[in-house]
Design a protein around this motif. Structure first.
Motif, PDB file in Angstrom:
ATOM      1  N   TYR A 212       0.826  -1.209   0.000  1.00 59.67           N
ATOM      2  CA  TYR A 212       0.000   0.000   0.000  1.00 59.67           C
ATOM      3  C   TYR A 212       0.860   1.260   0.000  1.00 59.67           C
ATOM      4  CZ  TYR A 212      -3.532  -3.379   1.500  1.00 59.67           C
ATOM      5  OH  TYR A 212      -4.352  -4.468   1.582  1.00 59.67           O
ATOM      6  N   THR A 213       0.438   2.226  -0.777  1.00 58.00           N
ATOM      7  CA  THR A 213       1.045   3.548  -0.719  1.00 58.00           C
ATOM      8  C   THR A 213       0.129   4.460   0.095  1.00 58.00           C
ATOM      9  OG1 THR A 213      -0.060   4.352  -2.721  1.00 58.00           O
ATOM     10  CG2 THR A 213       2.034   3.185  -3.003  1.00 58.00           C
ATOM     11  N   GLU A 214       0.579   5.661   0.368  1.00 53.44           N
ATOM     12  CA  GLU A 214      -0.231   6.599   1.154  1.00 53.44           C
ATOM     13  C   GLU A 214      -1.290   7.221   0.252  1.00 53.44           C
ATOM     14  OE1 GLU A 214       0.340  10.481   4.087  1.00 53.44           O
ATOM     15  OE2 GLU A 214       2.066   9.252   3.499  1.00 53.44           O
ATOM     16  N   HIS A 215      -2.537   6.817   0.474  1.00 50.21           N
ATOM     17  CA  HIS A 215      -3.647   7.265  -0.361  1.00 50.21           C
ATOM     18  C   HIS A 215      -4.943   7.085   0.439  1.00 50.21           C
ATOM     19  CE1 HIS A 215      -6.466   7.526  -3.727  1.00 50.21           C
ATOM     20  NE2 HIS A 215      -5.478   7.991  -4.467  1.00 50.21           N
TER      21      HIS A 215
ATOM     22  N   GLU B 295      -6.100   4.031   3.337  1.00 50.62           N
ATOM     23  CA  GLU B 295      -5.944   4.516   4.710  1.00 50.62           C
ATOM     24  C   GLU B 295      -6.388   3.471   5.736  1.00 50.62           C
ATOM     25  OE1 GLU B 295      -7.223   8.384   7.427  1.00 50.62           O
ATOM     26  OE2 GLU B 295      -7.811   8.252   5.323  1.00 50.62           O
TER      27      GLU B 295
ATOM     28  N   LYS C 211      -1.483   9.911  -8.217  1.00 46.60           N
ATOM     29  CA  LYS C 211      -1.028   9.264  -6.994  1.00 46.60           C
ATOM     30  C   LYS C 211      -1.018   7.755  -7.179  1.00 46.60           C
ATOM     31  CE  LYS C 211      -2.597  12.664  -3.549  1.00 46.60           C
ATOM     32  NZ  LYS C 211      -3.419  12.837  -2.325  1.00 46.60           N
TER      33      LYS C 211
ATOM     34  N   VAL D 139      -1.383   3.963  -5.766  1.00 45.36           N
ATOM     35  CA  VAL D 139      -2.267   3.333  -4.785  1.00 45.36           C
ATOM     36  C   VAL D 139      -1.707   1.982  -4.337  1.00 45.36           C
ATOM     37  CG1 VAL D 139      -4.597   2.458  -4.335  1.00 45.36           C
ATOM     38  CG2 VAL D 139      -4.286   4.476  -5.780  1.00 45.36           C
TER      39      VAL D 139
ATOM     40  N   ALA E 238      -3.355   3.183  -9.610  1.00 47.29           N
ATOM     41  CA  ALA E 238      -3.087   4.610  -9.421  1.00 47.29           C
ATOM     42  C   ALA E 238      -4.354   5.413  -9.672  1.00 47.29           C
ATOM     43  CB  ALA E 238      -1.976   5.076 -10.357  1.00 47.29           C
ATOM     44  N   THR E 239      -4.327   6.659  -9.244  1.00 44.72           N
ATOM     45  CA  THR E 239      -5.447   7.572  -9.487  1.00 44.72           C
ATOM     46  C   THR E 239      -4.938   8.853 -10.129  1.00 44.72           C
ATOM     47  OG1 THR E 239      -5.275   8.617  -7.290  1.00 44.72           O
ATOM     48  CG2 THR E 239      -6.749   6.708  -7.515  1.00 44.72           C
TER      49      THR E 239
ATOM     50  N   ARG F 156     -12.343  12.299 -11.270  1.00 48.29           N
ATOM     51  CA  ARG F 156     -11.425  11.265 -10.792  1.00 48.29           C
ATOM     52  C   ARG F 156     -11.358  10.091 -11.762  1.00 48.29           C
ATOM     53  NH1 ARG F 156     -14.115  12.879  -5.913  1.00 48.29           N
ATOM     54  NH2 ARG F 156     -12.654  13.339  -4.209  1.00 48.29           N
TER      55      ARG F 156
ATOM     56  N   TRP G  66     -14.133   6.349  -2.242  1.00 47.19           N
ATOM     57  CA  TRP G  66     -13.271   7.418  -2.761  1.00 47.19           C
ATOM     58  C   TRP G  66     -13.873   8.016  -4.030  1.00 47.19           C
ATOM     59  CZ3 TRP G  66     -10.557   7.681  -7.439  1.00 47.19           C
ATOM     60  CH2 TRP G  66      -9.663   8.750  -7.558  1.00 47.19           C
TER      61      TRP G  66
END
Length: 466
Positions: free
Chosen positions: A289-292, A296, A324, A326, A360-361, A377, A409
């Motif tokens: 996981y990345t910070e997104h 969370e 970003k 994800v 990704a977003t 988005r 989201w």
């Protein structure tokens, strides 16, 4: 003699006091159970227990919810009625009523006049003029041959139904059709549990105004320029497009051109990870996981999201867009060109080394015609099996929760996320990564036996010198 007699009297008194205390404790326990509907669920997976997630969600209710159970009475569905009692006990705004269809046929007649075909062993959840109806039989999933109960899904259906009727209007998901897309049943159920209405959308005309989210579920053929134009118009109104790509489908030039405008591109490869995977299959990649906002939840909840048969992605700067990451892979991952004829999952010399981006977003702040602010988005991921029935029902991984958080989201993180998995009858699977399994193997086959040997030798030497 007097001392012995006194001891006997004292012993008898202690026994009497203990017996009296046990009787009193039993009476108090019975009173508590009667008042708070506490029961001991002895099933291996707690089929009739309510999770803390449901309790926390029910505490957010701020208006009455009526739950009608159409049955001959609570004794005819004893275990199920105990679960309903827990819902009533979790929030006083939840009222449970048992309706005997034979003693009160007028109740069913009224529902029939409103277009509801209701029979015995049916649950009706109502609030504010909104209604959810489902059969108790829908809560049980049996094996393919029908001989064995596999899942019990009452809690997820009840909790989501209560929240749905209490929360008001549902956000609408449009599933794009006409390009070989497929909507798995479990994904549809998961969306409905979380107060999303779902319908198919064919892009032979503009996207309906009431559509909040569009899902492009692994299209097998390209979109026309007219269709991508409708997608761009939808995004220009603050919509959200969630697109999942099939690695075996390489050329979708019009759709790829749309993604390129948003800084997203898919690579023509398949990603493997020999260290981070499930079922000892490197193609079932365990993601990082990345910070997104989508991830969370997983900061404090240790669940893996698995991306089977995924392709990697690349991001590039795009004017006005915020990109970003994800999901990503570990450093041990490797990617293979989709055209490679070699069938082995072991790493080849021609494979590209990781890590890789898997999801990704891209978002853009826009101003609508009326001056209001909105956010357009796009979410993109190169795996169509991440939302498969198998992955969403596997309780040892976090795919269901990930998909719920993705939908939230897309809907600007509104509404409570409900991803209560079905209760598995029997033993539940536990995901153990290959590296962890190797470490556990060393502990159980070497470290523990060595510790026992040393401990025994120490005792032997100590006794020898006594």
């Amino acid at each position: 003699m007097k001392k012995k007699k006194w001891k006997k009297i004292r012993g008898a008194a202690v026994v009497c006091i203990v017996i009296a205390a046990v009787i009193l404790l039993n009476i108090l326990a019975s009173a508590v159970v009667d008042k708070y509907s506490w029961k001991l669920d002895t099933t291996s997976s707690g089929l009739y227990q309510m999770s803390q997630e449901s309790v926390d969600l029910l505490r957010t209710l701020d208006q009455p919810v009526e739950v009608y159970c159409i049955s001959k009475g609570r004794d005819s569905i004893k275990e199920f009625s105990e679960l309903l009692d827990k819902y009533a006990g979790a929030n006083e705004l939840v009222h449970v009523t048992y309706v005997d269809p034979y003693a009160n046929p007028a109740f069913l007649d009224q529902l029939a006049s409103e277009g509801e075909d209701v029979g015995i062993n049916t649950i009706i959840v109502e609030s504010g003029g909104r209604r959810r109806v489902f059969s108790m039989a829908d809560m049980y999933t049996f094996s393919a041959d029908g001989s064995q109960l596999v899942y019990f899904d009452a809690e997820a259906k009840l909790t989501s139904a209560i929240l749905n009727v209490a929360s008001g209007d549902a956000a609408r998901i449009g599933v794009l059709m006409g390009h070989g897309e497929n909507m798995p049943e479990e994904f549809q159920n998961l969306a409905m549990q979380n107060n999303f209405d779902i319908s198919g959308v064919v892009l032979n005309k503009p996207v309906p105004d009431d559509c909040d989210i569009l899902l492009a579920l692994a299209p097998q053929s390209d979109f026309s320029q007219e269709e991508t134009g409708y997608l761009e118009a939808f995004l220009a109104q603050g919509g959200c497009l969630a697109l999942f790509s099939d690695p075996t489908v390489k050329e979708l030039p019009n759709l790829d051109a749309l993604l390129e405008k948003w800084g997203i591109a898919f690579n023509d490869d398949v990603v493997f990870d020999a260290a981070s995977n499930i079922e000892s299959n490197p193609v079932n990649v365990v993601t990082y996981y990345t910070e997104h906002p989508i991830t969370e939840y997983f900061r404090s909840n240790q669940y893996y999201t698995v991306a089977p048969a995924a392709r990697s992605m690349a991001l590039a700067e795009a004017q006005g867009k915020t990109l970003k990451a994800v999901l990503a892979t570990s450093d041990d991952a490797y990617a293979r060109d989709i055209d490679t004829t070699e069938k082995t999952t072991q790493k080849l010399a021609s494979d590209q080394p990781g890590p890789f981006l898997l999801a990704a977003t891209s978002s853009q702040e826009i101003t609508l015609e009326d001056g209001a602010k909105a956010t357009a988005r796009i979410f993109a991921m190169g795996s169509k099996r991440v939302y498969s029935d198998e992955m969403l029902t596997l309780t040892s991984v976090g795919n269901a929760k990930f998909m719920v958080n993705l939908l939230r989201w897309c809907n600007d993180n509104t509404g409570a996320a409900v991803s209560i998995p079905p209760k598995q009858v029997g033993g539940a699977e536990m995901t153990v990564l290959p590296g962890t399994a190797y470490a556990l193997g060393i502990v159980f086959t070497a470290v523990i036996p060595a510790a026992i040997l040393v401990f025994g030798l120490r005792i032997f030497l100590r006794r020898k010198h006594l």
